[in-house]
Design a protein around this motif. Structure first.
Motif, PDB file in Angstrom:
ATOM      1  N   GLN A  19      78.258  49.707  81.757  1.00 36.12           N
ATOM      2  CA  GLN A  19      79.586  49.105  81.708  1.00 36.12           C
ATOM      3  C   GLN A  19      80.333  49.703  80.528  1.00 36.12           C
ATOM      4  N   HIS A  20      81.002  50.816  80.751  1.00 33.71           N
ATOM      5  CA  HIS A  20      81.720  51.459  79.669  1.00 33.71           C
ATOM      6  C   HIS A  20      82.899  52.196  80.283  1.00 33.71           C
ATOM      7  N   PRO A  21      84.102  52.031  79.718  1.00 31.99           N
ATOM      8  CA  PRO A  21      85.278  52.630  80.367  1.00 31.99           C
ATOM      9  C   PRO A  21      85.199  54.146  80.504  1.00 31.99           C
ATOM     10  N   ALA A  22      84.496  54.822  79.594  1.00 28.66           N
ATOM     11  CA  ALA A  22      84.486  56.280  79.661  1.00 28.66           C
ATOM     12  C   ALA A  22      83.481  56.810  80.661  1.00 28.66           C
ATOM     13  N   THR A  23      82.689  55.953  81.276  1.00 23.84           N
ATOM     14  CA  THR A  23      81.737  56.474  82.255  1.00 23.84           C
ATOM     15  C   THR A  23      82.275  56.352  83.674  1.00 23.84           C
ATOM     16  N   HIS A  24      83.517  55.928  83.827  1.00 20.56           N
ATOM     17  CA  HIS A  24      84.178  55.922  85.132  1.00 20.56           C
ATOM     18  C   HIS A  24      83.370  55.184  86.185  1.00 20.56           C
ATOM     19  N   GLY A  25      82.972  53.994  85.875  1.00 18.40           N
ATOM     20  CA  GLY A  25      82.184  53.236  86.827  1.00 18.40           C
ATOM     21  C   GLY A  25      80.865  52.852  86.205  1.00 18.40           C
ATOM     22  N   ILE A  74      82.200  63.007  76.411  1.00 20.85           N
ATOM     23  CA  ILE A  74      83.132  62.161  77.157  1.00 20.85           C
ATOM     24  C   ILE A  74      84.108  63.035  77.943  1.00 20.85           C
ATOM     25  N   ALA A  75      84.586  64.102  77.280  1.00 20.50           N
ATOM     26  CA  ALA A  75      85.517  65.000  77.974  1.00 20.50           C
ATOM     27  C   ALA A  75      84.832  65.695  79.144  1.00 20.50           C
ATOM     28  N   ILE A  76      83.586  66.112  78.936  1.00 25.83           N
ATOM     29  CA  ILE A  76      82.874  66.832  79.993  1.00 25.83           C
ATOM     30  C   ILE A  76      82.602  65.900  81.169  1.00 25.83           C
ATOM     31  N   ASN A  77      82.162  64.700  80.847  1.00 28.11           N
ATOM     32  CA  ASN A  77      81.878  63.741  81.901  1.00 28.11           C
ATOM     33  C   ASN A  77      83.139  63.451  82.701  1.00 28.11           C
ATOM     34  N   ALA A  78      84.272  63.347  81.986  1.00 30.11           N
ATOM     35  CA  ALA A  78      85.524  63.092  82.697  1.00 30.11           C
ATOM     36  C   ALA A  78      85.882  64.262  83.597  1.00 30.11           C
ATOM     37  N   SER A  79      85.588  65.483  83.133  1.00 35.38           N
ATOM     38  CA  SER A  79      86.003  66.660  83.901  1.00 35.38           C
ATOM     39  C   SER A  79      85.213  66.815  85.194  1.00 35.38           C
ATOM     40  N   VAL A  80      84.048  66.176  85.280  1.00 35.59           N
ATOM     41  CA  VAL A  80      83.263  66.300  86.514  1.00 35.59           C
ATOM     42  C   VAL A  80      83.962  65.572  87.657  1.00 35.59           C
ATOM     43  N   ASP A  81      84.760  64.571  87.334  1.00 40.46           N
ATOM     44  CA  ASP A  81      85.456  63.773  88.336  1.00 40.46           C
ATOM     45  C   ASP A  81      84.466  63.064  89.266  1.00 40.46           C
ATOM     46  N   ILE A  82      83.738  62.138  88.678  1.00 42.12           N
ATOM     47  CA  ILE A  82      82.775  61.400  89.495  1.00 42.12           C
ATOM     48  C   ILE A  82      83.410  60.111  89.989  1.00 42.12           C
ATOM     49  N   VAL A  83      82.890  59.639  91.092  1.00 37.75           N
ATOM     50  CA  VAL A  83      83.222  58.293  91.526  1.00 37.75           C
ATOM     51  C   VAL A  83      81.893  57.671  91.957  1.00 37.75           C
TER      52      VAL A  83
END
Lengths: 428, 205
Positions: free
Chosen positions: A52-58, A413-422
């Motif tokens: 439960q963390h906003p930067a993990t996109h889910g 955090i930037a790299i994880n965001a760039s993967v564009d996971i859902v």
């Protein structure tokens, strides 16, 4: 307390003599402890991020091993949103599976509907009508725009930029209104059926989409002006999380992740479906394979999607939406209630479903996240033996440990965001 | 029919089973002992160049007599061609097969998922753990046909297990070895860690 001895002497932070990010073997495998002695509590830090963390996109959970602020290793844990869709699909008729596809990649529901319908049609050998083909292209490209807008918004939030988030979500809201106009639902669209679509579009929808297509590039230019040459944005993204072309292929990356690394492969152009080869569009390809290039590729794809939408609106033909076979397409409700023949077809389809011939089909479509594959195996009954989703963000996420090694925690955090996971799709 | 099927038969002869076509895709059945050689040949031979592993998955049929199939979807980015390679395994026998991770890193999580869902073990996989289910999941392999839709355990049993779960179990042994928590572990866990044991995965039966 005994000290951990680290065999690798780090000259520069995290690089071994071959220039690769050094990995300190901390595995619990036999011999590791003998080699390096008892682990010391103070040397490396273990940080848990999520689920439960906003930067993990889910509900992604990352266990990160840190040396100071440098990431030594990332161990992703997925499965918190596992819903067993593939198992459920084995108990459902083909048309009953379509609502499940909405809920996998819930940021681009319409494109998932299309992916499944195309696979089921290939399995059954169905040719869809020209109007349906164009409408599906519209559905796919609308999905690409909203998915990329969410990506842009959340990534900019992760990196500390709040304004583009609001602009992006405003645009997404306009597409959501159009989706609601078309299907009655904003998110769980379930718009396709095997052999056609659930509903046709109205004139209001066409006018609304035309207006969107005309005004949307303005927002893209605004985002471009705020981010592309922004010193903070460039500093946080350039040279971060690099994947070379060879690595990207070896890790089976797809979609913008693959293209940002310089591999010009796009399913729409290289394995065309839905007559994509008759549209004019460019495939943006990156050069460095870092987070910045992924941003550029996705931003340009939004422009190209808009271009495709414009062409699709121009050519949207009249004519029937669904194929004419009454064994495959439900009759209109009014006829099912008044005409004996139509009622029988209605009954048979609802109760028995549509039988697919023995065989198997794999259809990959270019979803916003990458190649969404649908693999259907039939044993001749109305329910598939196996429904496999090739989940693009699951496969892209598998490269995260490789990309994050040796970077700072904030870069992770930037790299994880760039993967564009859902996560709906990663866990299925 | 994809010409690679004939080329494979010419090179590997006996290790190649039947080649069939379904919905325009060519499917080649390969003997499990030759899998790694066949895959390496397909990837590296000029004229084949199947350099991209699209997907690894498995299929079990409702017909109990049919084999469980491990399915590899390959693609040549250069030649824009796809090929599907299948290996047949006996669902009641030994479900072990060579891992293709040495050839494609991308197979790592895909093979873990097949292991998690079907119980196929991949020899030579660097980190074969469950991925979507948790490591101590004891109900078996969810996508097998003998696995009931709602799971093997009753809802009450599932709740009981969840409530009794050890919070430390949320970290793998590997992760605990890094953490400060190592020194605070009970002696038996430290002993297991020393022996290099992973989270225990009970048998499905």
């Amino acid at each position: 307390m005994s000290k951990r001895t680290i065999a690798v002497e780090l000259a520069t932070p995290g690089l071994d003599p071959q220039g690769r990010p050094a990995r300190i073997p901390l595995e619990a495998g036999v011999g590791a402890l003998e080699r390096y002695g008892e682990p010391d509590a103070g040397e490396h830090m273990l940080i848990n991020i999520g689920p439960q963390h906003p930067a993990t996109h889910g509900v992604l959970r990352l266990v990160v091993e840190l040396d100071g602020e440098t990431v030594v290793r990332v161990i992703p844990h997925v499965g918190y949103l596992h819903s067993g869709f593939e198992k459920l699909g084995e108990y459902r008729h083909y048309n009953q599976i379509i609502p499940l596809t909405d809920r996998t990649d819930y940021l681009s529901p319409m494109a998932n509907n299309v992916g499944f319908a195309l696979a089921a049609e290939q399995l059954m050998g169905i040719e869809i009508t020209p109007r349906c083909t164009v409408l599906r292209v519209i559905a796919c490209e609308m999905s690409r725009i909203i998915s990329h807008m969410v990506w842009l918004g959340t990534t900019s939030i992760d990196l500390g930029a709040f304004t583009p988030f609001l602009w992006a979500f405003q645009e997404r809201e306009r597409i959501y209104n159009l989706q609601e106009m078309w299907t009655g639902a904003r998110l769980t669209t379930s718009v396709t059926r095997v052999g056609g679509m659930m509903a046709d579009v109205t004139d209001d929808f066409v006018a609304g989409l035309r207006q969107f297509v005309d005004t949307y590039p303005k927002t893209l230019h605004e985002i471009d002006r705020v981010l592309t040459r922004n010193a903070v944005w460039v500093g946080r993204t350039q040279g971060v999380g690099v994947m070379t072309a060879q690595e990207a292929v070896n890790y089976s990356l797809s979609g913008p992740m693959l293209r940002a690394s310089g591999v010009p492969y796009d399913m729409r152009r290289d394995k065309p479906y839905l007559a994509y080869d008759s549209y004019e569009f460019d495939v943006p390809v990156g050069e460095h394979g870092d987070v910045y290039d992924r941003y550029l590729v996705r931003l340009e794809e939004c422009h190209q999607s808009n271009r495709i939408l414009r062409q699709a609106l121009e050519r949207l033909p009249d004519g029937p939406l669904n194929i004419g076979d009454p064994r495959l397409i439900l009759p209109p409700k009014s006829r099912a209630m008044s005409d004996m023949e139509a009622m029988i077809y209605h009954f048979k389809q609802v109760m028995e479903g549509v039988k697919a011939p023995v065989g198997e089909a794999y259809v990959g479509i270019e979803n916003p996240k990458g190649e969404l594959g649908t693999y259907l195996v039939s044993d001749g009954t109305a329910k598939p033996v196996r429904w496999r989703i090739r989940p693009p963000s699951f496969i892209n996420l598998a490269a995260l440990p490789k990309m994050a090694e040796g970077h700072l925690l904030s870069d992770l955090i930037a790299i994880n965001a760039s993967v564009d996971i859902v996560m709906g799709e990663v866990d299925r | 029919m994809n010409p690679s099927a004939e080329a494979l038969r010419g090179t590997f002869a006996g290790a190649i089973g039947r080649a069939v076509e379904s919905c325009g895709d060519t499917i080649v059945y390969v003997d499990r002992a030759a899998l790694l050689d066949v895959m390496a040949w397909l990837r590296d031979t000029p004229g084949q160049q199947y350099d991209y592993l699209v997907d690894v998955t498995a299929v079990e049929y409702r017909d109990r007599e049919r084999s469980l199939e491990v399915v590899y979807n390959l693609r040549s980015l250069e030649r824009r061609t796809d090929l599907r390679v299948k290996v047949e395994l006996d669902p009641r026998g030994d479900l072990a097969i060579d891992s293709v991770v040495p050839l494609w890193q991308g197979a790592d999580w895909l093979e873990r998922e097949v292991f998690d869902m079907f119980g196929v073990t991949f020899r030579g996989h660097p980190d074969l753990r469950r991925i979507l289910m948790w490591e101590t999941y004891a109900e078996g392999y969810p996508l097998r046909k003998d696995f009931p839709l709602r799971g093997r355990f009753s809802r009450a049993e599932q709740v009981r297990q969840a409530l009794n779960a050890n919070p430390e179990a949320h970290y793998s042994m590997e992760e605990l070895s890094i953490a400060e928590a190592y020194d605070e572990l009970p002696p038996d866990m430290r002993e297991r860690l020393r022996r290099g044991e992973r989270g225990k995965i009970p048998d499905s039966e």
